[in-house]
Design a protein around this motif. Structure first.
Motif, PDB file in Angstrom:
ATOM      1  N   UNK A 152     -44.071  52.371 -63.159  1.00 49.06           N
ATOM      2  CA  UNK A 152     -43.503  51.133 -63.038  1.00 49.06           C
ATOM      3  C   UNK A 152     -44.684  50.126 -62.136  1.00 49.06           C
ATOM      4  N   UNK A 153     -44.516  48.895 -62.603  1.00 47.53           N
ATOM      5  CA  UNK A 153     -45.432  47.904 -61.811  1.00 47.53           C
ATOM      6  C   UNK A 153     -44.804  46.294 -62.316  1.00 47.53           C
ATOM      7  N   UNK A 154     -45.606  45.354 -61.521  1.00 44.23           N
ATOM      8  CA  UNK A 154     -44.924  44.032 -61.682  1.00 44.23           C
ATOM      9  C   UNK A 154     -46.450  43.177 -62.155  1.00 44.23           C
ATOM     10  N   UNK A 155     -46.136  42.329 -63.050  1.00 45.25           N
ATOM     11  CA  UNK A 155     -47.152  41.547 -63.756  1.00 45.25           C
ATOM     12  C   UNK A 155     -46.759  40.102 -63.453  1.00 45.25           C
ATOM     13  N   UNK A 166     -43.404  36.127 -65.062  1.00 47.10           N
ATOM     14  CA  UNK A 166     -43.430  37.415 -64.124  1.00 47.10           C
ATOM     15  C   UNK A 166     -42.667  38.383 -64.987  1.00 47.10           C
ATOM     16  N   UNK A 167     -43.033  39.415 -64.819  1.00 44.26           N
ATOM     17  CA  UNK A 167     -42.610  40.741 -65.737  1.00 44.26           C
ATOM     18  C   UNK A 167     -42.394  42.082 -65.049  1.00 44.26           C
ATOM     19  N   UNK A 168     -41.494  42.679 -64.994  1.00 39.63           N
ATOM     20  CA  UNK A 168     -41.181  43.926 -64.411  1.00 39.63           C
ATOM     21  C   UNK A 168     -41.510  45.082 -65.735  1.00 39.63           C
ATOM     22  N   UNK A 169     -42.583  45.833 -65.230  1.00 44.10           N
ATOM     23  CA  UNK A 169     -42.921  46.719 -66.574  1.00 44.10           C
ATOM     24  C   UNK A 169     -42.394  48.167 -66.149  1.00 44.10           C
ATOM     25  N   UNK A 170     -41.690  48.952 -66.929  1.00 45.86           N
ATOM     26  CA  UNK A 170     -41.433  50.182 -66.604  1.00 45.86           C
ATOM     27  C   UNK A 170     -41.601  50.949 -67.649  1.00 45.86           C
ATOM     28  N   UNK A 171     -42.780  51.873 -67.693  1.00 48.74           N
ATOM     29  CA  UNK A 171     -42.957  52.615 -68.904  1.00 48.74           C
ATOM     30  C   UNK A 171     -43.211  51.903 -70.050  1.00 48.74           C
ATOM     31  N   UNK A 173     -42.014  49.091 -71.115  1.00 45.83           N
ATOM     32  CA  UNK A 173     -40.718  48.201 -71.461  1.00 45.83           C
ATOM     33  C   UNK A 173     -40.773  47.056 -70.463  1.00 45.83           C
ATOM     34  N   UNK A 174     -40.751  45.757 -71.040  1.00 45.33           N
ATOM     35  CA  UNK A 174     -40.856  44.561 -70.127  1.00 45.33           C
ATOM     36  C   UNK A 174     -39.149  44.102 -69.986  1.00 45.33           C
ATOM     37  N   UNK A 175     -39.244  43.468 -68.638  1.00 41.61           N
ATOM     38  CA  UNK A 175     -38.035  42.866 -68.380  1.00 41.61           C
ATOM     39  C   UNK A 175     -38.469  41.577 -67.322  1.00 41.61           C
ATOM     40  N   UNK A 176     -37.540  40.729 -67.142  1.00 38.57           N
ATOM     41  CA  UNK A 176     -37.555  39.577 -66.018  1.00 38.57           C
ATOM     42  C   UNK A 176     -37.098  40.038 -64.541  1.00 38.57           C
ATOM     43  N   UNK A 177     -37.984  40.232 -63.827  1.00 35.94           N
ATOM     44  CA  UNK A 177     -37.938  40.358 -62.588  1.00 35.94           C
ATOM     45  C   UNK A 177     -36.855  39.293 -61.737  1.00 35.94           C
ATOM     46  N   UNK A 178     -37.134  38.192 -62.034  1.00 35.60           N
ATOM     47  CA  UNK A 178     -36.510  37.140 -61.502  1.00 35.60           C
ATOM     48  C   UNK A 178     -37.000  37.082 -60.090  1.00 35.60           C
ATOM     49  N   UNK A 179     -38.431  37.067 -59.823  1.00 34.82           N
ATOM     50  CA  UNK A 179     -39.070  37.384 -58.635  1.00 34.82           C
ATOM     51  C   UNK A 179     -38.950  36.262 -57.667  1.00 34.82           C
ATOM     52  N   UNK A 180     -38.698  34.959 -58.203  1.00 39.14           N
ATOM     53  CA  UNK A 180     -38.783  33.713 -57.346  1.00 39.14           C
ATOM     54  C   UNK A 180     -40.278  33.442 -57.077  1.00 39.14           C
ATOM     55  N   UNK A 181     -41.317  33.859 -57.802  1.00 40.35           N
ATOM     56  CA  UNK A 181     -42.438  33.423 -57.510  1.00 40.35           C
ATOM     57  C   UNK A 181     -42.585  31.910 -57.897  1.00 40.35           C
ATOM     58  N   UNK A 182     -43.656  31.196 -57.128  1.00 42.05           N
ATOM     59  CA  UNK A 182     -44.155  29.697 -57.300  1.00 42.05           C
ATOM     60  C   UNK A 182     -45.451  29.761 -57.449  1.00 42.05           C
ATOM     61  N   UNK A 183     -46.006  28.641 -58.020  1.00 42.78           N
ATOM     62  CA  UNK A 183     -47.469  28.570 -58.343  1.00 42.78           C
ATOM     63  C   UNK A 183     -47.909  26.958 -58.210  1.00 42.78           C
ATOM     64  N   UNK A 184     -49.122  26.667 -58.127  1.00 42.36           N
ATOM     65  CA  UNK A 184     -49.516  25.463 -58.525  1.00 42.36           C
ATOM     66  C   UNK A 184     -51.117  25.802 -58.930  1.00 42.36           C
ATOM     67  N   UNK A 185     -51.367  24.838 -59.396  1.00 39.51           N
ATOM     68  CA  UNK A 185     -53.203  25.080 -59.985  1.00 39.51           C
ATOM     69  C   UNK A 185     -53.840  23.546 -59.770  1.00 39.51           C
TER      70      UNK A 185
END
Length: 262
Positions: A152-155, A166-171, A173-185
């Motif tokens: 299990x880890x996050x991407x 953002x992705x929640x990876x478990x064995x 399988x990918x799912x949406x973690x709804x992490x609340x991340x934000x970014x700017x470039x």
């Protein structure tokens, strides 16, 4: 055959390097100090790079935009890489630097990427989230807050034009973690450098964050519109074909303690 040769390489090469450095030491102490790290890096390649990335505590107040002020990033030690996912074909013109800061609420990352050309999707969801973002240029971080659960880890990924996923990876399988991340470039076309700042709420990664814990992590970079693309990795995954999803190859993420107040 390769597996049988690796132990010999790991023993013979360092000993040979140390022997030469020992000789240089007796000839010139100052010269040996300057040459030793460069020599070891040249003969050991990715093995000479530390497997630990440090996360510095953010001691300054956030800027009005909610990100660390520019000067704060100077307090974070850069983690740099420019080789491919196998630790080969180093290309300084495609170097990526990552700096990390933390507060009890948020993990902050700053990517600085040299580039030749940029390729990115022109469309995304209104939020900026874009599936299959990795099919274009991106920087990526994989985070494993609980190394005792290796499956299990996050991407987290960001493109040069500010799209993200953002992705929640478990064995696998990918799912949406709804992490609340934000970014700017930001893209500096004159210097051919693009940067990305990422803020990830810690509550989305761990129920109980403890800065004394050591996480597992890896940083990646992809550039190129078509194959062969440049698949770059901080800690080599050493797969036959480009594959970043190798948690056993992750390095360590160490949260540095805040400075004691005087």
């Amino acid at each position: 055959m390769l597996v049988e040769k690796i132990p010999v390489l790991l023993v013979v090469v360092p000993l040979g390097g140390l022997a030469i450095i020992h000789l240089l030491f007796h000839q010139s102490h100052q010269l040996s100090l300057a040459v030793a790290p460069l020599f070891l890096f040249s003969v050991l390649g990715p093995w000479a790079v530390s497997d630990t990335a440090n996360v510095a505590p953010l001691s300054q107040a956030l800027a009005p935009d909610g990100y660390p002020p520019s000067a704060a990033w100077d307090t974070a030690e850069p983690t740099a890489f420019n080789a491919d996912w196998q630790g080969k074909n180093a290309d300084p013109e495609l170097e990526t630097q990552v700096r990390l800061l933390w507060t009890p609420e948020t993990l902050y990352l700053h990517f600085r990427s040299r580039y030749r050309t940029l390729t990115f999707f022109p469309d995304a969801a209104p939020s900026g989230r874009r599936d299959h973002l990795w099919d274009r240029d991106v920087v990526e971080v994989f985070l494993q807050p609980d190394p005792t659960y290796p499956g299990h880890y996050f991407e987290f990924e960001v493109s040069p034009n500010g799209f993200w996923i953002d992705l929640d990876i478990e064995h696998g399988e990918r799912s949406d973690p709804n992490s609340g991340m934000k970014c700017r470039t930001h893209i500096d076309e004159k210097s051919k450098i693009w940067t990305a700042e990422v803020a990830i709420p810690l509550r989305s990664l761990a129920l109980h964050f403890g800065p004394s814990s050591v996480w597992r992590a890896n940083f990646f970079r992809v550039e190129g519109a078509a194959e062969p693309r440049f698949y770059s990795s901080w800690r080599p995954t050493n797969t036959p074909q480009p594959n970043f999803h190798v948690p056993t190859a992750f390095g360590k993420l160490k949260f540095l303690p805040p400075a004691e107040s005087k």
